[in-house]
Design a protein around this motif. Structure first.
Motif, mmCIF file in Angstrom:
data_model
loop_
_atom_site.group_PDB
_atom_site.id
_atom_site.type_symbol
_atom_site.label_atom_id
_atom_site.label_comp_id
_atom_site.label_asym_id
_atom_site.label_seq_id
_atom_site.Cartn_x
_atom_site.Cartn_y
_atom_site.Cartn_z
ATOM 1 N N MET A 1 -22.817 -9.047 -14.250
ATOM 2 C CA MET A 1 -22.555 -8.923 -15.687
ATOM 3 C C MET A 1 -21.348 -8.015 -15.913
ATOM 4 O O MET A 1 -21.300 -6.905 -15.398
ATOM 5 C CB MET A 1 -23.791 -8.356 -16.399
ATOM 6 C CG MET A 1 -23.603 -8.119 -17.883
ATOM 7 S SD MET A 1 -23.454 -9.655 -18.828
ATOM 8 C CE MET A 1 -25.147 -10.226 -18.756
ATOM 9 N N ALA A 2 -20.391 -8.505 -16.672
ATOM 10 C CA ALA A 2 -19.195 -7.720 -16.959
ATOM 11 C C ALA A 2 -19.540 -6.532 -17.853
ATOM 12 O O ALA A 2 -20.433 -6.606 -18.701
ATOM 13 C CB ALA A 2 -18.155 -8.605 -17.642
ATOM 14 N N ARG A 3 -18.841 -5.447 -17.652
ATOM 15 C CA ARG A 3 -18.997 -4.256 -18.490
ATOM 16 C C ARG A 3 -17.722 -4.066 -19.311
ATOM 17 O O ARG A 3 -16.628 -4.333 -18.824
ATOM 18 C CB ARG A 3 -19.237 -3.027 -17.615
ATOM 19 C CG ARG A 3 -20.599 -3.007 -16.959
ATOM 20 C CD ARG A 3 -20.589 -2.148 -15.707
ATOM 21 N NE ARG A 3 -19.852 -2.806 -14.639
ATOM 22 C CZ ARG A 3 -19.298 -2.165 -13.612
ATOM 23 N NH1 ARG A 3 -19.371 -0.853 -13.535
ATOM 24 N NH2 ARG A 3 -18.651 -2.829 -12.683
ATOM 25 N N ARG A 4 -17.905 -3.597 -20.544
ATOM 26 C CA ARG A 4 -16.773 -3.432 -21.451
ATOM 27 C C ARG A 4 -16.785 -2.036 -22.037
ATOM 28 O O ARG A 4 -17.849 -1.523 -22.418
ATOM 29 C CB ARG A 4 -16.832 -4.484 -22.561
ATOM 30 C CG ARG A 4 -15.712 -4.391 -23.584
ATOM 31 C CD ARG A 4 -15.669 -5.639 -24.428
ATOM 32 N NE ARG A 4 -14.857 -5.483 -25.616
ATOM 33 C CZ ARG A 4 -14.523 -6.477 -26.431
ATOM 34 N NH1 ARG A 4 -14.933 -7.713 -26.171
ATOM 35 N NH2 ARG A 4 -13.789 -6.265 -27.506
ATOM 36 N N TYR A 5 -15.607 -1.420 -22.116
ATOM 37 C CA TYR A 5 -15.502 -0.050 -22.587
ATOM 38 C C TYR A 5 -14.447 0.048 -23.687
ATOM 39 O O TYR A 5 -13.363 -0.529 -23.569
ATOM 40 C CB TYR A 5 -15.139 0.890 -21.432
ATOM 41 C CG TYR A 5 -16.186 0.896 -20.337
ATOM 42 C CD1 TYR A 5 -17.275 1.756 -20.398
ATOM 43 C CD2 TYR A 5 -16.086 0.013 -19.266
ATOM 44 C CE1 TYR A 5 -18.246 1.748 -19.401
ATOM 45 C CE2 TYR A 5 -17.057 -0.006 -18.267
ATOM 46 C CZ TYR A 5 -18.134 0.866 -18.343
ATOM 47 O OH TYR A 5 -19.097 0.848 -17.355
ATOM 48 N N ASP A 6 -14.786 0.804 -24.745
ATOM 49 C CA ASP A 6 -13.883 1.005 -25.881
ATOM 50 C C ASP A 6 -12.962 2.178 -25.566
ATOM 51 O O ASP A 6 -13.359 3.344 -25.667
ATOM 52 C CB ASP A 6 -14.700 1.273 -27.141
ATOM 53 C CG ASP A 6 -13.819 1.490 -28.360
ATOM 54 O OD1 ASP A 6 -12.569 1.405 -28.238
ATOM 55 O OD2 ASP A 6 -14.378 1.760 -29.449
ATOM 56 N N CYS A 7 -11.723 1.881 -25.186
ATOM 57 C CA CYS A 7 -10.793 2.933 -24.777
ATOM 58 C C CYS A 7 -10.139 3.635 -25.951
ATOM 59 O O CYS A 7 -9.285 4.514 -25.753
ATOM 60 C CB CYS A 7 -9.739 2.352 -23.834
ATOM 61 S SG CYS A 7 -10.431 1.826 -22.246
ATOM 62 N N THR A 8 -10.516 3.258 -27.177
ATOM 63 C CA THR A 8 -10.046 4.014 -28.333
ATOM 64 C C THR A 8 -10.964 5.208 -28.600
ATOM 65 O O THR A 8 -10.671 6.034 -29.464
ATOM 66 C CB THR A 8 -9.986 3.137 -29.594
ATOM 67 O OG1 THR A 8 -11.314 2.705 -29.943
ATOM 68 C CG2 THR A 8 -9.110 1.907 -29.349
ATOM 69 N N GLU A 9 -12.069 5.304 -27.859
ATOM 70 C CA GLU A 9 -13.026 6.406 -27.989
ATOM 71 C C GLU A 9 -12.988 7.199 -26.691
ATOM 72 O O GLU A 9 -13.089 6.646 -25.593
ATOM 73 C CB GLU A 9 -14.422 5.839 -28.252
ATOM 74 C CG GLU A 9 -15.431 6.840 -28.771
ATOM 75 C CD GLU A 9 -16.029 7.667 -27.646
ATOM 76 O OE1 GLU A 9 -16.190 8.896 -27.857
ATOM 77 O OE2 GLU A 9 -16.312 7.100 -26.581
ATOM 78 N N ALA A 10 -12.819 8.532 -26.799
ATOM 79 C CA ALA A 10 -12.481 9.362 -25.638
ATOM 80 C C ALA A 10 -13.502 9.264 -24.507
ATOM 81 O O ALA A 10 -13.133 9.080 -23.335
ATOM 82 C CB ALA A 10 -12.314 10.811 -26.079
ATOM 83 N N THR A 11 -14.772 9.379 -24.816
ATOM 84 C CA THR A 11 -15.788 9.374 -23.764
ATOM 85 C C THR A 11 -15.875 8.011 -23.093
ATOM 86 O O THR A 11 -15.941 7.905 -21.867
ATOM 87 C CB THR A 11 -17.164 9.765 -24.346
ATOM 88 O OG1 THR A 11 -17.067 11.061 -24.944
ATOM 89 C CG2 THR A 11 -18.225 9.790 -23.262
ATOM 90 N N ASP A 12 -15.866 6.953 -23.908
ATOM 91 C CA ASP A 12 -15.937 5.599 -23.359
ATOM 92 C C ASP A 12 -14.696 5.293 -22.522
ATOM 93 O O ASP A 12 -14.779 4.628 -21.488
ATOM 94 C CB ASP A 12 -16.064 4.585 -24.495
ATOM 95 C CG ASP A 12 -17.045 3.457 -24.163
ATOM 96 O OD1 ASP A 12 -17.948 3.688 -23.340
ATOM 97 O OD2 ASP A 12 -16.909 2.359 -24.727
#
Length: 215
Positions: A1-12
């Motif tokens: 399963m692919a994982r997706r991260y919001d790089c506009t949010e510092a922790t993510d």
């Protein structure tokens, strides 16, 4: 399963970059934002990963993958016979939307496709891309679309096309530009503009006046 991260949010972003780097080192594919369009990338020195990248796109070896780097200094280990004009173009336009086609070092143990001894290399002007490339080193990166479909300007479009063939998606929001990079061949004595994109022939000639245009 692919994982997706919001790089506009510092922790993510921090978590996503760590997970993306781990995926690249495992030979998996990662989608990342650049200053032109979203790209799908793999470790440039893992032939199986590069083959997976081409397969995910439905692209043959006759269209080899470009390579993205995180610093101009990386060129010293990748290319040979790099002219003064080529370095002037790097100084003027990197990081940015300029791809240079150069002769790669014959000792390199990579397989990007049928390259004829050359590599198309670029340093993108995007902080997420640069941070990942600085961590993992040169990556084979092509636009994150199925061959024949439009290059994606956001992570949603990339994920719809590539799905679970990619391990990690780094979502940096919409890309700032829709125009592809300009491509200049620096393998000969005179630079040759192969594709006019974000940089015009006039802009390039301001740095290398003898630039020719491919017929």
């Amino acid at each position: 399963m692919a994982r997706r991260y919001d790089c506009t949010e510092a922790t993510d972003r921090k978590t996503g970059l760590r997970e993306a780097a781990s995926a690249v080192r495992r030979g998996e594919l990662v989608v990342l934002p650049t200053d032109t369009v979203y790209g799908v990338g793999a470790d440039a020195f893992t032939p199986e990963a590069v083959a997976d990248l081409l397969e995910a796109k439905g692209r043959g070896r006759g269209m080899p993958s470009p390579v993205l780097v995180g610093s101009p200094n990386t060129l010293h280990g990748l290319v040979t016979d790099f002219s003064e004009a080529a370095w002037e173009l790097v100084d003027a336009f990197w990081p940015g939307a300029l791809t240079l086609v150069a002769r790669h070092q014959p000792s390199l143990t990579w397989d990007l496709g049928e390259t004829g001894g050359t590599v198309a290399v670029r340093m993108p002007l995007h902080p997420v891309a640069i941070e990942l490339l600085t961590d993992v080193g040169p990556m084979a990166v092509s636009s994150a679309n199925l061959t024949g479909h439009p290059a994606p300007q956001d992570c949603d479009a990339a994920e719809r096309m590539l799905g679970d063939s990619v391990a990690v998606y780094l979502d940096g929001g919409p890309t700032p530009d829709t125009v592809p990079s300009s491509i200049v061949d620096v393998t000969g004595k005179v630079p040759v503009l192969l594709r006019a994109g974000a940089l015009s022939a006039a802009e390039l000639r301001a740095v290398v006046p003898d630039l020719e245009e491919a017929s």
